[in-house]
Design an enzyme around this catalytic site. Structure first.
Site, PDB file in Angstrom:
ATOM      1  N   ILE A  60       4.646   5.802  19.452  1.00  0.00           N
ATOM      2  CA  ILE A  60       5.474   6.513  18.479  1.00  0.00           C
ATOM      3  C   ILE A  60       4.597   7.555  17.788  1.00  0.00           C
ATOM      4  CG2 ILE A  60       6.744   6.278  16.310  1.00  0.00           C
ATOM      5  CD1 ILE A  60       7.496   3.466  17.201  1.00  0.00           C
ATOM      6  N   CYS A  61       5.056   8.798  17.761  1.00  0.00           N
ATOM      7  CA  CYS A  61       4.317   9.877  17.094  1.00  0.00           C
ATOM      8  C   CYS A  61       4.185   9.573  15.601  1.00  0.00           C
ATOM      9  CB  CYS A  61       5.037  11.206  17.307  1.00  0.00           C
ATOM     10  SG  CYS A  61       4.287  12.560  16.384  1.00  0.00           S
ATOM     11  N   ILE A  62       2.978   9.599  15.105  1.00  0.00           N
ATOM     12  CA  ILE A  62       2.732   9.226  13.714  1.00  0.00           C
ATOM     13  C   ILE A  62       3.398  10.182  12.724  1.00  0.00           C
ATOM     14  CG2 ILE A  62       0.485  10.410  13.612  1.00  0.00           C
ATOM     15  CD1 ILE A  62      -0.403   8.063  11.737  1.00  0.00           C
TER      16      ILE A  62
END
Length: 130
Positions: free
Chosen positions: A77-79
């Site tokens: 998941i992209c931070i």
């Protein structure tokens, strides 16, 4: 063939997440490898453990988690997208001074470098959603 998948849409607002999940299953069943699944934009909502869809609806987050456990998939998941949408793992929640996390099992938070690495390491990168 080795694939990296990028999922840009949430689980219940667009067909993209379900299509990506079905593609991943089919590819794995045919002996292909999924190097990484990268969730970006609203796609990060595929990784929340707090969603409770109606009983007659599928729980796509759980299905992603189960697929990851069964096949050892790397669900990233992209931070930055996650923070904008209130998704935190335990370490990020602590770093931000929050008392709770909400990431589903099998998912992890990291940066866009993971998407770039996936593109380098894979034969193909497929994008699901806008």
């Amino acid at each position: 063939m080795k694939y990296t998948l990028m999922v840009n849409e949430g689980p219940y607002q667009h067909q993209s997440s379900d299509t990506a999940l079905q593609f991943a299953r089919a590819a794995l069943d045919k002996g292909h490898e999924i190097f990484r699944v990268f969730f970006y934009h609203d796609g990060v909502n595929n990784g929340t453990r707090l969603a409770v869809p109606p009983k007659d609806d599928r729980m796509l987050q759980k299905e992603w988690s189960e697929l990851a456990e069964k096949h050892g998939l790397d669900l990233v998941i992209c931070i930055a997208a996650a923070q904008r949408r209130g998704l935190m793992d335990a370490s990020e929640a602590k770093r931000q001074g929050l008392t709770a996390d909400n990431i589903a099992p099998g998912f992890r938070i990291s940066g866009l470098g993971q998407l770039i690495e996936g593109g380098i390491e894979s034969d193909r990168t497929l994008v699901f959603g806008d």
